[in-house]
Design an enzyme around this catalytic site. Structure first.
Site, PDB file in Angstrom:
ATOM      1  N   SER A   6      -5.296  75.103   9.794  1.00 24.81           N
ATOM      2  CA  SER A   6      -6.279  75.180  10.886  1.00 24.81           C
ATOM      3  C   SER A   6      -7.039  76.486  10.709  1.00 24.81           C
ATOM      4  O   SER A   6      -6.566  77.545  11.113  1.00 24.81           O
ATOM      5  CB  SER A   6      -5.568  75.200  12.245  1.00 24.81           C
ATOM      6  N   SER A  31       0.572  70.572   9.371  1.00 24.25           N
ATOM      7  CA  SER A  31      -0.601  71.367   9.716  1.00 24.25           C
ATOM      8  C   SER A  31      -0.146  72.684  10.337  1.00 24.25           C
ATOM      9  O   SER A  31       0.692  72.699  11.228  1.00 24.25           O
ATOM     10  CB  SER A  31      -1.432  70.569  10.727  1.00 24.25           C
ATOM     11  N   HIS A  41     -10.793  77.146  11.191  1.00 21.29           N
ATOM     12  CA  HIS A  41     -11.702  77.270  12.343  1.00 21.29           C
ATOM     13  C   HIS A  41     -12.699  78.421  12.313  1.00 21.29           C
ATOM     14  O   HIS A  41     -13.695  78.380  13.019  1.00 21.29           O
ATOM     15  CB  HIS A  41     -10.922  77.316  13.666  1.00 21.29           C
ATOM     16  N   CYS A  45       4.037  76.124  22.652  1.00 22.56           N
ATOM     17  CA  CYS A  45       3.717  76.794  21.386  1.00 22.56           C
ATOM     18  C   CYS A  45       3.562  78.293  21.620  1.00 22.56           C
ATOM     19  O   CYS A  45       3.079  78.711  22.667  1.00 22.56           O
ATOM     20  CB  CYS A  45       2.411  76.209  20.828  1.00 22.56           C
ATOM     21  N   ASN A  54     -13.614  69.096  21.446  1.00 20.46           N
ATOM     22  CA  ASN A  54     -13.513  68.110  22.511  1.00 20.46           C
ATOM     23  C   ASN A  54     -13.309  68.852  23.840  1.00 20.46           C
ATOM     24  O   ASN A  54     -12.196  69.257  24.148  1.00 20.46           O
ATOM     25  CB  ASN A  54     -12.280  67.242  22.162  1.00 20.46           C
ATOM     26  N   GLU A  76       3.723  74.676  16.602  1.00 18.40           N
ATOM     27  CA  GLU A  76       3.425  75.134  15.240  1.00 18.40           C
ATOM     28  C   GLU A  76       4.604  74.688  14.365  1.00 18.40           C
ATOM     29  O   GLU A  76       5.702  75.258  14.456  1.00 18.40           O
ATOM     30  CB  GLU A  76       3.259  76.667  15.246  1.00 18.40           C
ATOM     31  N   CYS A 101       0.421  61.051  14.989  1.00 18.50           N
ATOM     32  CA  CYS A 101       0.359  62.506  15.143  1.00 18.50           C
ATOM     33  C   CYS A 101       1.503  62.940  16.057  1.00 18.50           C
ATOM     34  O   CYS A 101       1.618  62.441  17.175  1.00 18.50           O
ATOM     35  CB  CYS A 101      -1.003  62.853  15.750  1.00 18.50           C
ATOM     36  N   CYS A 160      -3.542  79.774  20.598  1.00 26.33           N
ATOM     37  CA  CYS A 160      -4.956  79.604  20.231  1.00 26.33           C
ATOM     38  C   CYS A 160      -5.774  79.408  21.517  1.00 26.33           C
ATOM     39  O   CYS A 160      -5.363  78.647  22.408  1.00 26.33           O
ATOM     40  CB  CYS A 160      -5.136  78.393  19.319  1.00 26.33           C
ATOM     41  N   CYS A 211      -4.655  68.171  21.448  1.00 28.12           N
ATOM     42  CA  CYS A 211      -3.239  68.431  21.685  1.00 28.12           C
ATOM     43  C   CYS A 211      -3.021  69.173  22.996  1.00 28.12           C
ATOM     44  O   CYS A 211      -3.755  70.052  23.368  1.00 28.12           O
ATOM     45  CB  CYS A 211      -2.602  69.143  20.506  1.00 28.12           C
ATOM     46  N   GLU A 254       3.995  65.172  23.507  1.00 24.55           N
ATOM     47  CA  GLU A 254       3.110  64.030  23.319  1.00 24.55           C
ATOM     48  C   GLU A 254       2.866  63.723  21.841  1.00 24.55           C
ATOM     49  O   GLU A 254       3.023  64.577  20.967  1.00 24.55           O
ATOM     50  CB  GLU A 254       1.791  64.270  24.032  1.00 24.55           C
ATOM     51  N   CYS A 279      -6.834  75.853  22.918  1.00 31.30           N
ATOM     52  CA  CYS A 279      -5.796  74.828  22.976  1.00 31.30           C
ATOM     53  C   CYS A 279      -4.998  74.902  24.262  1.00 31.30           C
ATOM     54  O   CYS A 279      -4.517  75.964  24.662  1.00 31.30           O
ATOM     55  CB  CYS A 279      -4.874  75.012  21.775  1.00 31.30           C
TER      56      CYS A 279
HETATM   57  S1  SF4 Z   1      -3.664  74.721  18.273  1.00 33.82           S
HETATM   58 FE1  SF4 Z   1      -1.592  74.304  17.513  1.00 33.82          FE
HETATM   59  S2  SF4 Z   1      -0.873  76.346  16.856  1.00 33.82           S
HETATM   60 FE2  SF4 Z   1      -2.605  76.735  18.198  1.00 33.82          FE
HETATM   61  S3  SF4 Z   1      -1.702  77.001  20.235  1.00 33.82           S
HETATM   62 FE3  SF4 Z   1      -2.254  74.826  20.030  1.00 33.82          FE
HETATM   63  S4  SF4 Z   1      -0.396  73.847  19.344  1.00 33.82           S
HETATM   64 FE4  SF4 Z   1      -0.141  76.043  18.942  1.00 33.82          FE
END
Ligand code: SF4
Length: 357
Positions: A226, A203, A228, A121, A302, A172, A114, A125, A345, A88, A128
Protein backbone atom coordinates in the site's frame (compact mmCIF):
# COMPACT_ATOMS: atom_id res chain seq x y z
CA UNK A 1 -11.15 -27.26 30.02
CA UNK A 2 -11.49 -24.63 27.31
CA UNK A 3 -12.10 -26.11 23.90
CA UNK A 4 -9.56 -25.56 21.13
CA UNK A 5 -10.55 -24.27 17.70
CA UNK A 6 -9.80 -27.27 15.48
CA UNK A 7 -9.33 -24.92 12.52
CA UNK A 8 -6.25 -23.47 14.27
CA UNK A 9 -4.41 -26.73 13.65
CA UNK A 10 -2.32 -27.54 10.60
CA UNK A 11 -2.75 -31.05 9.24
CA UNK A 12 0.61 -32.02 10.76
CA UNK A 13 -0.47 -30.77 14.19
CA UNK A 14 -3.76 -32.62 13.89
CA UNK A 15 -2.05 -35.84 12.88
CA UNK A 16 0.23 -35.53 15.92
CA UNK A 17 -2.76 -34.97 18.20
CA UNK A 18 -5.03 -37.72 16.82
CA UNK A 19 -4.32 -41.40 16.53
CA UNK A 20 -4.24 -43.07 14.09
CA UNK A 21 -2.67 -40.16 12.21
CA UNK A 22 -4.46 -40.83 8.88
CA UNK A 23 -7.67 -39.58 10.49
CA UNK A 24 -6.26 -36.03 10.25
CA UNK A 25 -6.56 -36.18 6.48
CA UNK A 26 -10.20 -37.31 6.71
CA UNK A 27 -11.04 -34.59 9.23
CA UNK A 28 -9.41 -31.99 7.01
CA UNK A 29 -11.50 -33.12 4.06
CA UNK A 30 -14.71 -32.91 6.09
CA UNK A 31 -13.85 -29.46 7.34
CA UNK A 32 -12.50 -27.80 4.21
CA UNK A 33 -14.05 -29.72 1.33
CA UNK A 34 -17.43 -30.83 2.63
CA UNK A 35 -17.97 -27.78 4.84
CA UNK A 36 -19.47 -29.74 7.77
CA UNK A 37 -20.59 -27.79 10.81
CA UNK A 38 -20.44 -30.60 13.39
CA UNK A 39 -18.26 -33.61 14.25
CA UNK A 40 -21.33 -35.89 13.97
CA UNK A 41 -21.38 -35.27 10.21
CA UNK A 42 -17.89 -36.80 9.81
CA UNK A 43 -19.42 -40.12 8.82
CA UNK A 44 -16.26 -42.12 8.20
CA UNK A 45 -14.94 -41.47 11.72
CA UNK A 46 -15.74 -43.94 14.51
CA UNK A 47 -18.33 -42.71 17.01
CA UNK A 48 -15.77 -42.68 19.86
CA UNK A 49 -13.49 -40.39 17.85
CA UNK A 50 -16.37 -38.06 17.02
CA UNK A 51 -17.15 -37.81 20.77
CA UNK A 52 -13.49 -37.31 21.70
CA UNK A 53 -13.16 -34.54 19.13
CA UNK A 54 -16.30 -32.86 20.40
CA UNK A 55 -14.87 -32.81 23.92
CA UNK A 56 -11.56 -31.22 22.99
CA UNK A 57 -12.36 -29.05 19.98
CA UNK A 58 -14.91 -26.68 18.54
CA UNK A 59 -15.25 -25.86 14.85
CA UNK A 60 -17.27 -22.68 14.83
CA UNK A 61 -14.98 -19.73 15.64
CA UNK A 62 -17.13 -17.26 13.68
CA UNK A 63 -20.80 -16.35 13.43
CA UNK A 64 -22.28 -14.32 10.59
CA UNK A 65 -23.75 -11.13 12.06
CA UNK A 66 -24.57 -9.26 8.90
CA UNK A 67 -24.26 -9.51 5.13
CA UNK A 68 -24.52 -6.56 2.77
CA UNK A 69 -24.92 -7.26 -0.92
CA UNK A 70 -23.88 -4.70 -3.48
CA UNK A 71 -25.48 -4.06 -6.86
CA UNK A 72 -22.23 -5.22 -8.48
CA UNK A 73 -22.54 -8.60 -6.76
CA UNK A 74 -19.90 -8.15 -4.06
CA UNK A 75 -20.92 -9.27 -0.60
CA UNK A 76 -19.60 -7.93 2.63
CA UNK A 77 -19.65 -10.12 5.73
CA UNK A 78 -19.49 -9.03 9.33
CA UNK A 79 -18.37 -11.92 11.54
CA UNK A 80 -18.51 -12.18 15.30
CA UNK A 81 -15.69 -14.02 17.05
CA UNK A 82 -16.06 -16.11 20.21
CA UNK A 83 -14.99 -13.13 22.36
CA UNK A 84 -17.68 -10.95 20.69
CA UNK A 85 -15.21 -8.86 18.71
CA UNK A 86 -16.13 -8.45 15.06
CA UNK A 87 -14.18 -8.57 11.79
CA UNK A 88 -15.20 -8.30 8.20
CA UNK A 89 -14.49 -9.99 4.88
CA UNK A 90 -15.65 -9.36 1.32
CA UNK A 91 -16.54 -11.76 -1.48
CA UNK A 92 -15.81 -10.24 -4.88
CA UNK A 93 -17.21 -12.23 -7.80
CA UNK A 94 -15.75 -11.34 -11.18
CA UNK A 95 -17.54 -12.36 -14.39
CA UNK A 96 -15.09 -13.51 -17.05
CA UNK A 97 -15.51 -14.41 -20.69
CA UNK A 98 -13.41 -17.14 -22.31
CA UNK A 99 -13.38 -18.93 -25.64
CA UNK A 100 -13.58 -22.74 -25.33
CA UNK A 101 -11.98 -25.37 -27.63
CA UNK A 102 -14.95 -25.17 -30.04
CA UNK A 103 -14.63 -21.42 -30.32
CA UNK A 104 -17.73 -20.74 -28.23
CA UNK A 105 -17.77 -17.86 -25.79
CA UNK A 106 -18.30 -19.10 -22.25
CA UNK A 107 -18.84 -17.07 -19.12
CA UNK A 108 -17.70 -18.04 -15.72
CA UNK A 109 -17.23 -16.36 -12.37
CA UNK A 110 -13.94 -15.98 -10.57
CA UNK A 111 -14.05 -15.38 -6.87
CA UNK A 112 -11.75 -13.28 -4.76
CA UNK A 113 -12.15 -13.24 -1.00
CA UNK A 114 -10.72 -10.35 0.95
CA UNK A 115 -10.02 -11.30 4.56
CA UNK A 116 -9.01 -9.70 7.86
CA UNK A 117 -5.95 -10.64 9.91
CA UNK A 118 -6.49 -8.60 13.09
CA UNK A 119 -9.27 -7.07 15.15
CA UNK A 120 -8.53 -3.40 14.51
CA UNK A 121 -5.07 -2.26 13.49
CA UNK A 122 -2.05 -0.51 15.02
CA UNK A 123 -0.92 1.25 11.86
CA UNK A 124 -3.35 4.16 11.99
CA UNK A 125 -3.57 5.18 8.31
CA UNK A 126 -5.50 8.44 8.21
CA UNK A 127 -7.80 7.37 5.36
CA UNK A 128 -8.90 4.15 7.07
CA UNK A 129 -11.72 3.53 9.51
CA UNK A 130 -10.11 0.40 10.94
CA UNK A 131 -7.03 2.45 11.75
CA UNK A 132 -9.18 4.98 13.58
CA UNK A 133 -10.80 2.35 15.80
CA UNK A 134 -7.46 1.18 17.27
CA UNK A 135 -6.02 -2.30 17.79
CA UNK A 136 -7.61 -5.09 19.85
CA UNK A 137 -5.87 -8.35 19.02
CA UNK A 138 -4.43 -10.67 16.40
CA UNK A 139 -6.66 -13.25 14.76
CA UNK A 140 -5.62 -16.87 15.15
CA UNK A 141 -4.86 -18.94 12.03
CA UNK A 142 -8.26 -20.64 12.33
CA UNK A 143 -10.11 -17.35 12.66
CA UNK A 144 -8.39 -16.23 9.45
CA UNK A 145 -9.13 -19.40 7.45
CA UNK A 146 -12.71 -19.63 8.75
CA UNK A 147 -13.60 -16.41 6.94
CA UNK A 148 -12.97 -18.15 3.62
CA UNK A 149 -14.56 -21.38 4.72
CA UNK A 150 -17.76 -19.67 5.84
CA UNK A 151 -18.01 -17.53 2.71
CA UNK A 152 -17.50 -20.58 0.48
CA UNK A 153 -20.13 -22.46 2.47
CA UNK A 154 -22.61 -19.57 2.51
CA UNK A 155 -22.37 -19.11 -1.26
CA UNK A 156 -22.27 -22.82 -2.09
CA UNK A 157 -18.94 -22.32 -3.88
CA UNK A 158 -17.85 -25.80 -4.92
CA UNK A 159 -14.90 -27.19 -3.06
CA UNK A 160 -12.80 -27.52 -6.23
CA UNK A 161 -13.67 -24.04 -7.48
CA UNK A 162 -10.63 -21.79 -7.58
CA UNK A 163 -10.69 -18.73 -5.38
CA UNK A 164 -8.14 -16.00 -4.81
CA UNK A 165 -7.35 -14.82 -1.31
CA UNK A 166 -6.27 -11.30 -0.52
CA UNK A 167 -5.15 -10.30 2.96
CA UNK A 168 -6.52 -6.78 2.55
CA UNK A 169 -9.29 -6.59 5.13
CA UNK A 170 -8.91 -5.29 8.67
CA UNK A 171 -5.42 -5.32 10.14
CA UNK A 172 -1.80 -5.38 9.00
CA UNK A 173 -1.06 -9.01 8.04
CA UNK A 174 2.69 -8.66 8.57
CA UNK A 175 2.06 -7.53 12.14
CA UNK A 176 0.56 -10.99 12.67
CA UNK A 177 3.03 -12.90 10.53
CA UNK A 178 3.09 -16.14 12.59
CA UNK A 179 -0.66 -16.73 12.30
CA UNK A 180 -0.91 -15.36 8.75
CA UNK A 181 1.84 -17.67 7.47
CA UNK A 182 0.17 -20.61 9.24
CA UNK A 183 -3.12 -19.67 7.56
CA UNK A 184 -1.32 -19.59 4.17
CA UNK A 185 -0.15 -23.18 4.79
CA UNK A 186 -3.63 -24.33 5.84
CA UNK A 187 -5.21 -22.63 2.79
CA UNK A 188 -2.79 -24.38 0.44
CA UNK A 189 -3.04 -27.86 1.99
CA UNK A 190 -4.05 -30.32 -0.70
CA UNK A 191 -6.54 -32.05 1.64
CA UNK A 192 -7.95 -28.72 2.73
CA UNK A 193 -8.96 -25.71 0.66
CA UNK A 194 -6.14 -26.41 -1.78
CA UNK A 195 -5.62 -22.77 -2.70
CA UNK A 196 -2.23 -22.38 -4.34
CA UNK A 197 0.04 -19.87 -2.61
CA UNK A 198 0.24 -18.08 -5.99
CA UNK A 199 -3.43 -17.25 -5.54
CA UNK A 200 -2.80 -15.68 -2.14
CA UNK A 201 -1.78 -12.04 -1.85
CA UNK A 202 -0.46 -10.46 1.31
CA UNK A 203 -0.93 -6.74 1.36
CA UNK A 204 1.16 -4.62 3.69
CA UNK A 205 1.40 -0.99 4.70
CA UNK A 206 5.15 -1.44 4.17
CA UNK A 207 6.74 -2.92 7.31
CA UNK A 208 10.13 -3.36 5.62
CA UNK A 209 11.67 -5.65 8.25
CA UNK A 210 8.59 -7.92 8.12
CA UNK A 211 8.66 -7.96 4.29
CA UNK A 212 12.20 -9.31 4.64
CA UNK A 213 11.02 -11.99 7.10
CA UNK A 214 8.14 -12.93 4.80
CA UNK A 215 10.64 -13.21 1.93
CA UNK A 216 12.82 -15.52 4.00
CA UNK A 217 9.83 -17.81 4.64
CA UNK A 218 9.59 -18.16 0.84
CA UNK A 219 5.90 -19.09 0.94
CA UNK A 220 5.34 -18.34 -2.74
CA UNK A 221 2.65 -15.76 -1.99
CA UNK A 222 2.19 -12.54 -3.91
CA UNK A 223 3.08 -9.26 -2.31
CA UNK A 224 1.10 -6.03 -2.46
CA UNK A 225 2.38 -2.76 -1.05
CA UNK A 226 0.00 0.00 0.00
CA UNK A 227 2.10 2.86 -1.27
CA UNK A 228 -0.40 5.69 -1.83
CA UNK A 229 2.24 8.43 -1.90
CA UNK A 230 5.55 8.95 -3.65
CA UNK A 231 7.36 11.18 -1.18
CA UNK A 232 7.96 10.62 2.51
CA UNK A 233 6.37 13.88 3.67
CA UNK A 234 2.97 13.09 2.16
CA UNK A 235 3.20 9.38 2.97
CA UNK A 236 3.97 10.17 6.60
CA UNK A 237 0.86 12.35 6.76
CA UNK A 238 -1.32 9.62 5.26
CA UNK A 239 0.43 6.69 6.92
CA UNK A 240 2.29 7.60 10.13
CA UNK A 241 4.09 4.21 9.95
CA UNK A 242 6.22 5.79 7.23
CA UNK A 243 8.25 7.46 10.03
CA UNK A 244 9.55 4.03 11.00
CA UNK A 245 9.68 2.53 7.50
CA UNK A 246 10.26 5.11 4.80
CA UNK A 247 9.75 4.63 1.07
CA UNK A 248 13.40 3.81 0.40
CA UNK A 249 13.43 1.03 3.01
CA UNK A 250 10.25 -0.44 1.49
CA UNK A 251 11.68 -0.40 -2.03
CA UNK A 252 14.87 -2.09 -0.80
CA UNK A 253 12.84 -4.82 0.91
CA UNK A 254 10.73 -5.29 -2.24
CA UNK A 255 13.84 -5.61 -4.42
CA UNK A 256 15.07 -8.46 -2.18
CA UNK A 257 11.68 -10.24 -2.08
CA UNK A 258 11.50 -13.60 -3.95
CA UNK A 259 9.01 -13.18 -6.80
CA UNK A 260 7.72 -15.90 -9.09
CA UNK A 261 9.08 -15.22 -12.61
CA UNK A 262 5.50 -14.92 -13.97
CA UNK A 263 4.29 -12.57 -11.27
CA UNK A 264 4.73 -8.97 -10.21
CA UNK A 265 4.70 -7.01 -6.99
CA UNK A 266 1.50 -5.03 -6.75
CA UNK A 267 1.58 -1.44 -5.63
CA UNK A 268 -1.72 -0.14 -4.36
CA UNK A 269 -2.17 3.56 -4.91
CA UNK A 270 -5.30 5.04 -3.39
CA UNK A 271 -6.01 8.16 -5.41
CA UNK A 272 -7.36 11.13 -3.46
CA UNK A 273 -8.53 14.29 -5.14
CA UNK A 274 -6.00 17.12 -4.92
CA UNK A 275 -3.69 15.07 -2.70
CA UNK A 276 -1.81 12.61 -4.92
CA UNK A 277 -3.63 12.62 -8.27
CA UNK A 278 -1.59 14.93 -10.50
CA UNK A 279 1.04 14.29 -13.16
CA UNK A 280 3.99 15.19 -10.91
CA UNK A 281 2.98 12.32 -8.62
CA UNK A 282 2.69 9.98 -11.60
CA UNK A 283 6.17 11.01 -12.75
CA UNK A 284 7.71 10.34 -9.32
CA UNK A 285 5.97 6.97 -9.16
CA UNK A 286 7.51 5.87 -12.46
CA UNK A 287 10.96 6.84 -11.14
CA UNK A 288 10.42 5.00 -7.89
CA UNK A 289 9.43 1.75 -9.60
CA UNK A 290 12.39 1.73 -11.95
CA UNK A 291 13.89 -1.78 -12.07
CA UNK A 292 11.03 -3.43 -10.13
CA UNK A 293 8.69 -5.92 -11.79
CA UNK A 294 5.66 -4.01 -10.67
CA UNK A 295 2.01 -3.58 -11.36
CA UNK A 296 0.19 -0.52 -10.09
CA UNK A 297 -3.42 -0.63 -8.99
CA UNK A 298 -4.97 2.79 -8.94
CA UNK A 299 -7.93 2.81 -6.58
CA UNK A 300 -10.58 5.49 -6.42
CA UNK A 301 -10.81 6.79 -2.86
CA UNK A 302 -14.21 5.77 -1.54
CA UNK A 303 -15.43 8.61 0.74
CA UNK A 304 -17.03 7.55 4.01
CA UNK A 305 -18.41 9.41 6.97
CA UNK A 306 -15.57 10.93 8.97
CA UNK A 307 -13.12 10.95 6.05
CA UNK A 308 -11.14 14.05 5.11
CA UNK A 309 -10.57 13.08 1.48
CA UNK A 310 -12.52 13.10 -1.78
CA UNK A 311 -12.87 10.86 -4.81
CA UNK A 312 -10.69 11.98 -7.74
CA UNK A 313 -12.21 12.90 -11.11
CA UNK A 314 -12.26 10.25 -13.82
CA UNK A 315 -10.28 12.58 -16.08
CA UNK A 316 -7.40 12.88 -13.59
CA UNK A 317 -7.49 9.18 -12.90
CA UNK A 318 -7.22 8.31 -16.60
CA UNK A 319 -4.45 10.85 -17.15
CA UNK A 320 -2.51 9.36 -14.24
CA UNK A 321 -2.91 5.87 -15.66
CA UNK A 322 -1.92 7.01 -19.15
CA UNK A 323 1.31 8.53 -17.86
CA UNK A 324 2.27 5.25 -16.21
CA UNK A 325 1.37 3.15 -19.24
CA UNK A 326 3.28 5.51 -21.57
CA UNK A 327 6.34 4.98 -19.39
CA UNK A 328 6.15 1.19 -19.43
CA UNK A 329 4.44 0.60 -16.08
CA UNK A 330 1.63 -1.95 -16.03
CA UNK A 331 -1.31 -0.17 -14.47
CA UNK A 332 -4.99 -0.86 -13.87
CA UNK A 333 -7.73 1.24 -12.39
CA UNK A 334 -9.67 -0.66 -9.80
CA UNK A 335 -13.28 0.31 -9.65
CA UNK A 336 -14.28 0.37 -5.99
CA UNK A 337 -16.42 -2.72 -5.90
CA UNK A 338 -19.27 -2.56 -3.46
CA UNK A 339 -19.31 1.23 -3.39
CA UNK A 340 -22.94 1.11 -2.23
CA UNK A 341 -22.18 -1.26 0.66
CA UNK A 342 -19.41 0.57 2.44
CA UNK A 343 -16.77 -1.80 1.15
CA UNK A 344 -13.60 -0.03 2.20
CA UNK A 345 -11.94 -1.83 5.06
CA UNK A 346 -13.44 -1.14 8.45
CA UNK A 347 -16.61 0.49 7.17
CA UNK A 348 -19.14 -2.24 7.85
CA UNK A 349 -17.59 -2.87 11.25
CA UNK A 350 -17.81 0.84 12.04
CA UNK A 351 -21.33 1.17 10.70
CA UNK A 352 -22.51 -1.78 12.74
CA UNK A 353 -21.13 -0.13 15.88
CA UNK A 354 -23.14 2.99 15.04
CA UNK A 355 -26.26 0.94 14.25
CA UNK A 356 -25.99 -0.85 17.60
CA UNK A 357 -25.21 2.28 19.62
S1 SF4 B 1 -5.27 0.72 5.77
FE1 SF4 B 1 -4.72 -1.32 6.53
S2 SF4 B 1 -2.76 -0.94 7.60
FE2 SF4 B 1 -3.71 1.06 7.38
S3 SF4 B 1 -4.87 1.35 9.28
FE3 SF4 B 1 -6.27 0.43 7.77
S4 SF4 B 1 -6.18 -1.74 8.17
FE4 SF4 B 1 -4.36 -0.83 9.14
Amino acid sequence: MEQINILDLSKEELSNAIKPAFRAKQIYQWLYQKYVTSFEEMKNLPKELQLALKKTYHLDPLRIVKIEVSKDGSKKYLFELKDKNTVESVLLPMKQEQVDEEGKRVHHTRYTICISSQVGCKIGCTFCLTGKSGFKRNLSAGEITSQVLMIKRDNAIAENRRVNIVFMGMGEPLDNLTNVSKAVHIFSDIDGLSISTRRQTISTSGLSSQIEKLGQLDLGVLLAISLHAVDDTLRQKLMPINKAYNIESIMNAVRAFPIDARKRVMFEYLVMKGINDDQSNAKKLVKLLHGIKAKVNLIYFNPHHGSDFDRPSEKDMLAFQQYLVDHGVLCTIRQSKGIDISAACGQLHDKEKHDIA
